[in-house]
Scaffold this active site. Structure first.
Site, short mmCIF file in Angstrom:
data_model
loop_
_atom_site.label_atom_id
_atom_site.label_comp_id
_atom_site.label_asym_id
_atom_site.label_seq_id
_atom_site.Cartn_x
_atom_site.Cartn_y
_atom_site.Cartn_z
CD GLU A 59 -2.92 -1.16 2.38
OE1 GLU A 59 -2.86 -0.14 3.11
OE2 GLU A 59 -3.56 -2.05 2.41
CD GLU A 102 -4.53 -8.08 2.02
OE1 GLU A 102 -5.56 -7.38 2.26
OE2 GLU A 102 -3.30 -7.83 2.14
#
Ligand code: G3I
Length: 373
Positions: free
Chosen positions: A183, A283
């Site tokens: 991220e 994920e």
């Protein structure tokens, strides 16, 4: 139980009625070895039967099929036997984060993640490790750190090297891919942003720490084209040219209202493939409107969810550079969604009582079709 129910019959009608992707069989051998499809017997074979056909891992001949693992649930049943029966890959949901591993400066606690790696070893599973650098997982002592840039840099490189070499030495060959940075384009780098050329240095350090594993950059919003995908592309392309990164992770936390189309996802996978990068779905979950967080407000949403699970897995298998398909947990009994997204939940392939949901059968269907080709 969902099996045999009206919902299951509806699902089968939906699944059989849809036009399927023309996915040809693809070899997905790369820097990562082919997964071993045959699960070993678990230590407690009497309790590991998950009815309804072969486990996902026995069907996943050319793909890593994995899950995030809630470490506190490891050792409880039926969590443990379901994990061992169904999956050939795992990643710690939380205990591999810096906040857990180096909660105090210079004190490394590997105990919880080691337990998972031991479990993976016994059950012939592979693992992803990390995230090594993720701003929200930076421990408090670091967020409050007032040292200079050289000290911060040293903390970062020491962390990466220490963690990776712990696993390559103690459990060689189990962790086959490391999530080096998570991220950076969306959450930033936190205190690490003071480290010059932080992302490249993190990857360079990771490559030197263990040249035998795949290294990947992970994010959300990179699953289609658009702002984040462009930022991720601009970040990883130069790293790839320098031989520092092997794959990009698509987190894929989707919901009924925002799930991208398969053609958009496939195009994003292919554009990374065009510069030589693999893609890992890291994920995936698909949340539904759910007042209690575990059962859908509208039972018909389970069919939408099942179709999406099936199609996403098929899209991955039909795209040669998509090598790993990981859901963020497998049971609605252990999911981050209800806690973090109030009014949503029921996002995973097993329900809160470990019954297989239509989403499970969607994945099974995708894998069975690929195995039959
Ligand atoms: O274990 C402690 C417990 O001892 C304490 O009493 C309790 C108090 O709130 O907190 C517990 O820790 C929580 C942990 O989950 C385990 O449940 C943390 O507060 C909580 O912040 C943590 O949330 C995790 C989150 O990342 C932040 O690290 C979620 O479980 C996890 O699913 C989520 O995963 C992230 C990925 O790493 C990156 N991509 C997005 C994804 C979803 O946010």
């Amino acid at each position: 139980m969902v099996r045999g129910s009206v919902q299951m019959k509806k699902l089968l009608v939906v699944l059989s009625g849809l036009v399927l992707f023309g996915c040809s069989e693809q070899s997905r051998l790369s820097s990562t070895p082919t997964p071993n499809a045959a699960p070993r017997a678990t230590p407690n074979p009497g309790s590991n039967q998950t009815p309804g056909g072969p486990g996902l891992r026995s069907l996943a001949k050319h793909l890593y099929i994995g899950t995030g693992v809630a470490a506190p649930a490891l050792g409880t049943e039926p969590y443990t036997s379901t994990l061992a029966n169904e999956y050939n890959m795992a990643i710690a949901e939380n205990v591999g984060k810096m906040r857990a591993v180096e909660a105090r400066e210079g004190v490394f606690d590997f105990e919880a993640q080691d337990a998972l790696v031991r479990f993976a070893t016994v059950h012939n599973m592979k693992m992803q490790g990390g995230p090594l650098i993720w701003a929200p997982a930076i421990p408090d002592w670091m967020n409050e750190y007032r040292g200079n840039t050289a000290e911060l840099t040293s903390i970062m490189t020491t962390y990466i090297t220490t963690v990776m070499q712990h696993y390559s030495t103690k459990f060689p060959g189990v962790i086959i891919a490391w999530e080096v940075v998570n991220e950076a384009t969306t959450s930033g780098l936190g205190v690490f942003s003071a480290v010059p050329n932080c992302v490249e240095l993190a990857f360079r350090t990771a490559r030197a720490a263990d040249p035998n594993v795949a290294l990947f950059y992970n994010d959300y919003g990179d699953e289609t084209s658009g702002g984040t995908a462009t930022k991720v592309h601009n970040l990883v392309a130069p790293l790839k040219q320098k031989g520092l990164v092997d794959a990009v992770g698509f987190q894929s936390h989707f919901a009924t209202h925002n799930a991208p189309t398969m053609s958009a996802i496939k195009a994003a996978m292919e554009s990374l493939g065009a510069i030589g990068l693999d893609v890992y779905v890291t994920e995936f979950d698909f949340s539904l409107p759910s007042a209690n967080g575990t059962t859908p407000d509208n039972p018909d949403d389970l069919l939408t969810q099942a179709t999406y699970y099936r199609d996403y897995l098929e899209t991955c298998m039909a795209t040669p550079n998509c090598k790993q398909f990981i859901t963020w947990g497998f049971t609605d009994a252990h999911s981050w969604i209800p806690k973090f997204r109030k009014g949503s939940g029921a996002a995973l392939p097993f329900d809160v009582n470990y019954n297989k949901k239509p989403a499970y059968y969607g994945m099974q269907d995708a894998l069975s079709r690929a195995a039959a080709r």
